[in-house]
Motif scaffolding. Structure first.
Motif, PDB file in Angstrom:
ATOM      1  N   MET A 138     -17.583  -3.084  -9.857  1.00 17.66           N
ATOM      2  CA  MET A 138     -17.036  -3.847  -8.617  1.00 17.66           C
ATOM      3  C   MET A 138     -15.772  -3.348  -8.391  1.00 17.66           C
ATOM      4  O   MET A 138     -15.054  -2.158  -9.055  1.00 17.66           O
ATOM      5  CB  MET A 138     -16.330  -5.764  -9.569  1.00 17.66           C
ATOM      6  CG  MET A 138     -17.297  -6.021 -10.130  1.00 17.66           C
ATOM      7  SD  MET A 138     -16.236  -7.204 -11.117  1.00 17.66           S
ATOM      8  CE  MET A 138     -15.345  -8.477  -9.857  1.00 17.66           C
ATOM      9  N   LEU A 139     -15.223  -3.029  -6.535  1.00 15.48           N
ATOM     10  CA  LEU A 139     -14.522  -2.566  -5.705  1.00 15.48           C
ATOM     11  C   LEU A 139     -13.544  -3.632  -5.813  1.00 15.48           C
ATOM     12  O   LEU A 139     -13.857  -4.799  -5.198  1.00 15.48           O
ATOM     13  CB  LEU A 139     -14.848  -1.752  -5.074  1.00 15.48           C
ATOM     14  CG  LEU A 139     -13.915  -1.057  -3.849  1.00 15.48           C
ATOM     15  CD1 LEU A 139     -13.569  -0.188  -4.494  1.00 15.48           C
ATOM     16  CD2 LEU A 139     -14.415  -0.530  -2.115  1.00 15.48           C
ATOM     17  N   GLY A 140     -12.535  -3.460  -6.434  1.00 18.75           N
ATOM     18  CA  GLY A 140     -11.475  -4.624  -6.253  1.00 18.75           C
ATOM     19  C   GLY A 140     -10.550  -3.892  -4.804  1.00 18.75           C
ATOM     20  O   GLY A 140     -10.354  -2.998  -4.609  1.00 18.75           O
ATOM     21  N   THR A 141     -10.582  -4.566  -4.101  1.00 16.02           N
ATOM     22  CA  THR A 141     -10.437  -4.117  -2.479  1.00 16.02           C
ATOM     23  C   THR A 141      -9.230  -4.834  -1.753  1.00 16.02           C
ATOM     24  O   THR A 141      -8.554  -5.366  -2.941  1.00 16.02           O
ATOM     25  CB  THR A 141     -11.349  -4.705  -1.817  1.00 16.02           C
ATOM     26  OG1 THR A 141     -11.477  -6.405  -1.652  1.00 16.02           O
ATOM     27  CG2 THR A 141     -12.261  -4.236  -1.203  1.00 16.02           C
ATOM     28  N   GLN A 142      -8.344  -4.325  -1.272  1.00 20.51           N
ATOM     29  CA  GLN A 142      -6.832  -4.231  -0.809  1.00 20.51           C
ATOM     30  C   GLN A 142      -7.205  -4.189   0.944  1.00 20.51           C
ATOM     31  O   GLN A 142      -7.007  -3.233   1.547  1.00 20.51           O
ATOM     32  CB  GLN A 142      -6.362  -2.804  -1.038  1.00 20.51           C
ATOM     33  CG  GLN A 142      -5.122  -2.962  -0.837  1.00 20.51           C
ATOM     34  CD  GLN A 142      -3.461  -3.968  -1.233  1.00 20.51           C
ATOM     35  OE1 GLN A 142      -4.232  -4.554  -2.446  1.00 20.51           O
ATOM     36  NE2 GLN A 142      -2.920  -5.037  -0.399  1.00 20.51           N
ATOM     37  N   SER A 143      -5.608  -5.454   0.917  1.00 26.30           N
ATOM     38  CA  SER A 143      -5.722  -5.203   2.152  1.00 26.30           C
ATOM     39  C   SER A 143      -4.366  -6.407   3.347  1.00 26.30           C
ATOM     40  O   SER A 143      -4.311  -7.194   1.856  1.00 26.30           O
ATOM     41  CB  SER A 143      -6.657  -6.738   3.372  1.00 26.30           C
ATOM     42  OG  SER A 143      -6.583  -7.068   4.659  1.00 26.30           O
ATOM     43  N   PRO A 144      -2.853  -5.603   3.486  1.00 31.68           N
ATOM     44  CA  PRO A 144      -3.506  -4.702   4.279  1.00 31.68           C
ATOM     45  C   PRO A 144      -3.187  -3.322   4.286  1.00 31.68           C
ATOM     46  O   PRO A 144      -3.307  -3.183   2.538  1.00 31.68           O
ATOM     47  CB  PRO A 144      -3.101  -5.388   5.585  1.00 31.68           C
ATOM     48  CG  PRO A 144      -1.468  -5.596   4.658  1.00 31.68           C
ATOM     49  CD  PRO A 144      -2.159  -6.364   3.790  1.00 31.68           C
ATOM     50  N   LEU A 145      -3.534  -2.270   4.485  1.00 36.42           N
ATOM     51  CA  LEU A 145      -3.805  -1.296   4.612  1.00 36.42           C
ATOM     52  C   LEU A 145      -3.127  -0.460   5.579  1.00 36.42           C
ATOM     53  O   LEU A 145      -3.121  -0.902   6.792  1.00 36.42           O
ATOM     54  CB  LEU A 145      -5.502  -0.515   3.612  1.00 36.42           C
ATOM     55  CG  LEU A 145      -5.594  -0.376   2.831  1.00 36.42           C
ATOM     56  CD1 LEU A 145      -7.459  -0.443   2.885  1.00 36.42           C
ATOM     57  CD2 LEU A 145      -4.774   0.097   1.394  1.00 36.42           C
ATOM     58  N   PRO A 146      -2.374   0.687   4.891  1.00 32.32           N
ATOM     59  CA  PRO A 146      -1.880   1.623   6.458  1.00 32.32           C
ATOM     60  C   PRO A 146      -2.969   1.650   7.157  1.00 32.32           C
ATOM     61  O   PRO A 146      -4.013   2.659   6.788  1.00 32.32           O
ATOM     62  CB  PRO A 146      -1.131   2.598   5.526  1.00 32.32           C
ATOM     63  CG  PRO A 146      -0.634   2.150   4.521  1.00 32.32           C
ATOM     64  CD  PRO A 146      -2.143   0.868   3.948  1.00 32.32           C
ATOM     65  N   ALA A 147      -2.932   1.779   8.463  1.00 33.89           N
ATOM     66  CA  ALA A 147      -4.016   2.349   8.991  1.00 33.89           C
ATOM     67  C   ALA A 147      -4.517   3.883   9.633  1.00 33.89           C
ATOM     68  O   ALA A 147      -5.852   4.041   9.548  1.00 33.89           O
ATOM     69  CB  ALA A 147      -3.665   2.004  10.829  1.00 33.89           C
ATOM     70  N   GLY A 148      -3.775   4.256   8.636  1.00 33.17           N
ATOM     71  CA  GLY A 148      -4.702   6.015   8.359  1.00 33.17           C
ATOM     72  C   GLY A 148      -4.723   6.718   7.704  1.00 33.17           C
ATOM     73  O   GLY A 148      -4.954   7.296   6.952  1.00 33.17           O
ATOM     74  N   ILE A 149      -4.315   5.044   6.184  1.00 32.17           N
ATOM     75  CA  ILE A 149      -4.884   5.959   5.625  1.00 32.17           C
ATOM     76  C   ILE A 149      -5.807   6.693   4.770  1.00 32.17           C
ATOM     77  O   ILE A 149      -7.128   6.039   5.599  1.00 32.17           O
ATOM     78  CB  ILE A 149      -4.311   4.660   3.694  1.00 32.17           C
ATOM     79  CG1 ILE A 149      -4.007   4.415   2.163  1.00 32.17           C
ATOM     80  CG2 ILE A 149      -6.181   3.199   4.219  1.00 32.17           C
ATOM     81  CD1 ILE A 149      -4.487   3.289   1.577  1.00 32.17           C
ATOM     82  N   LEU A 178      -0.040  -0.894   9.636  1.00 31.48           N
ATOM     83  CA  LEU A 178      -0.157  -1.175   8.482  1.00 31.48           C
ATOM     84  C   LEU A 178      -1.878  -2.274   9.069  1.00 31.48           C
ATOM     85  O   LEU A 178      -1.350  -3.065  10.963  1.00 31.48           O
ATOM     86  CB  LEU A 178       0.275  -2.840   7.635  1.00 31.48           C
ATOM     87  CG  LEU A 178       0.797  -1.963   6.972  1.00 31.48           C
ATOM     88  CD1 LEU A 178       2.175  -2.922   5.847  1.00 31.48           C
ATOM     89  CD2 LEU A 178       0.729  -1.532   5.481  1.00 31.48           C
ATOM     90  N   ARG A 179      -2.802  -2.798   8.511  1.00 33.01           N
ATOM     91  CA  ARG A 179      -4.406  -2.923   9.323  1.00 33.01           C
ATOM     92  C   ARG A 179      -4.399  -4.248   8.192  1.00 33.01           C
ATOM     93  O   ARG A 179      -4.816  -3.616   7.349  1.00 33.01           O
ATOM     94  CB  ARG A 179      -4.927  -2.253  10.233  1.00 33.01           C
ATOM     95  CG  ARG A 179      -5.537  -1.221   9.756  1.00 33.01           C
ATOM     96  CD  ARG A 179      -6.836  -0.413  10.019  1.00 33.01           C
ATOM     97  NE  ARG A 179      -7.460  -1.400  11.363  1.00 33.01           N
ATOM     98  CZ  ARG A 179      -8.373  -0.698  11.760  1.00 33.01           C
ATOM     99  NH1 ARG A 179      -8.020   1.173  12.128  1.00 33.01           N
ATOM    100  NH2 ARG A 179      -9.775  -1.124  12.716  1.00 33.01           N
ATOM    101  N   GLU A 180      -5.563  -5.206   8.955  1.00 31.43           N
ATOM    102  CA  GLU A 180      -6.223  -5.651   7.952  1.00 31.43           C
ATOM    103  C   GLU A 180      -7.804  -5.265   8.170  1.00 31.43           C
ATOM    104  O   GLU A 180      -7.513  -5.930   9.301  1.00 31.43           O
ATOM    105  CB  GLU A 180      -6.757  -7.704   8.307  1.00 31.43           C
ATOM    106  CG  GLU A 180      -5.178  -7.474   7.148  1.00 31.43           C
ATOM    107  CD  GLU A 180      -5.285  -8.802   7.943  1.00 31.43           C
ATOM    108  OE1 GLU A 180      -4.231  -9.656   6.594  1.00 31.43           O
ATOM    109  OE2 GLU A 180      -4.497 -10.081   8.593  1.00 31.43           O
ATOM    110  N   GLY A 181      -8.268  -4.864   7.748  1.00 32.94           N
ATOM    111  CA  GLY A 181      -9.919  -4.914   7.483  1.00 32.94           C
ATOM    112  C   GLY A 181     -10.227  -3.635   8.496  1.00 32.94           C
ATOM    113  O   GLY A 181      -9.461  -2.594   9.002  1.00 32.94           O
ATOM    114  N   GLY A 182     -11.387  -2.687   8.500  1.00 29.98           N
ATOM    115  CA  GLY A 182     -11.944  -1.468   9.265  1.00 29.98           C
ATOM    116  C   GLY A 182     -11.798  -0.924   8.347  1.00 29.98           C
ATOM    117  O   GLY A 182     -11.703   1.152   8.966  1.00 29.98           O
ATOM    118  N   ILE A 183     -11.086  -0.754   7.163  1.00 27.52           N
ATOM    119  CA  ILE A 183     -10.705   0.701   6.110  1.00 27.52           C
ATOM    120  C   ILE A 183     -12.451   0.730   5.016  1.00 27.52           C
ATOM    121  O   ILE A 183     -12.814   1.578   5.160  1.00 27.52           O
ATOM    122  CB  ILE A 183      -9.419   0.543   6.213  1.00 27.52           C
ATOM    123  CG1 ILE A 183      -8.369   0.963   7.010  1.00 27.52           C
ATOM    124  CG2 ILE A 183      -9.168   1.861   5.054  1.00 27.52           C
ATOM    125  CD1 ILE A 183      -7.521   0.937   6.921  1.00 27.52           C
TER     126      ILE A 183
END
Length: 297
Positions: free
Chosen positions: A1-12, A113-118
């Protein structure tokens, strides 16, 4: 299981090697839990619903936020709106929990910061290479009368949950954006101790969700206990996948995994053994046989 994080820095950047390795072996990859509202209506009916949906976003009787929010809260709203959105008179007529979410999104973007797309694209690319797609675990909810539901929602008036949503979201924008970045960095390197020591980032999400679920519209649609229904649907998908495949991959928001009543506790209650990333991925049972039901966040 991958615990996901949102939001994230856009360039992370994050180390996805282990995720790709598991995906290369997984018989199925499960998407995150959630709910989706649908309706049995044709394409042209969807188009005719658009104006009604737009009106439902606005406050009844043309009320504006300065008329609905307490003076101290509205003053904070104005200051942050001018900073992150600028001149937008239309947003002043939108329902408080909708308007403040737009402000939150604008503040995230301004702070890089951004939600999604990473995270999603990494998973999708790995699955595409194997000719697979993400298997949804979303609870599908049917709306028999979408026009009627929208009409009911348009009549909804301000509730205490709306005020709590606005106040808490403004608190995050004013004070907690640096904490969001710190949380993202802890997630990127797998620092579970730091993540466990931080306040639950989903608490405010749930507060704002209650602004919807506490509405008469939501009650009429049977959504008062939506979280337990979403959890039950997700667990059902996990059980079915584990019964068919020796390796199953799943994504769940990290805050949902770590909280006391989250998915990991639910899995433990069903007899699964849950292992953290820094624990051994193989354990011995009382008979000395390796268990096949090890779940790692």
């Amino acid at each position: 299981m991958l615990g996901t994080q949102s939001p994230l820095p856009a360039g992370i950047t994050w180390r996805a090697d282990e995720v790709r390795e598991v995906l290369a072996e997984a018989g199925v990859a499960l998407g995150p839990p959630g709910a989706q509202w649908g309706a049995d209506i044709g394409f042209f009916n969807k188009l005719t619903l658009a104006p009604s949906a737009f009106r439902a976003m606005r406050n009844p009787d043309g009320a504006t936020l300065d008329e609905l929010l307490p003076p101290d809260l509205y003053a904070r709203w104005v200051a942050l709106k001018e900073r992150y959105i600028g001149r937008d008179r239309g947003i002043e007529r939108k329902r408080p929990f909708i308007a403040v979410y737009q402000l939150y999104r604008a503040a995230l973007e301004r702070n890089g910061l951004r939600e999604g797309g990473i995270i999603g694209p990494v998973i999708e690319d790995a699955l595409k290479a194997r000719g697979m797609e993400l298997t949804p675990t979303i609870l599908q909810l049917k709306i028999d009368d979408p026009r009627g539901a929208l009409a009911t929602f348009r009549r909804e008036t301000l509730k205490p949950e709306d005020i709590a949503c606005v106040r808490g979201t403004l608190d995050i924008i004013e004070n907690d954006l640096p904490r969001i970045a710190a949380r993202a960095n802890a997630w990127a390197v797998g620092d579970l101790d730091t993540l466990r020591g931080m306040p639950d980032a989903r608490a405010q999400v749930m507060t704002c969700l209650s602004a919807w679920t506490a509405s008469e519209t939501a009650r009429e649609l049977g959504m008062a206990d939506i979280q337990s229904k979403v959890s039950a649907a997700w667990l059902s998908k996990v059980d079915a996948a584990m019964a068919e495949h020796p390796v199953v991959f799943a994504t769940v928001p990290i805050d949902s995994l770590l909280r006391a009543d989250g998915q990991l506790d639910a899995l433990r209650a069903r007899g699964y053994t849950v292992l953290a990333p820094d624990e051994s991925d193989v354990f011995e049972d009382v008979d000395g046989d390796a268990s096949k039901e090890a779940v790692t966040p």
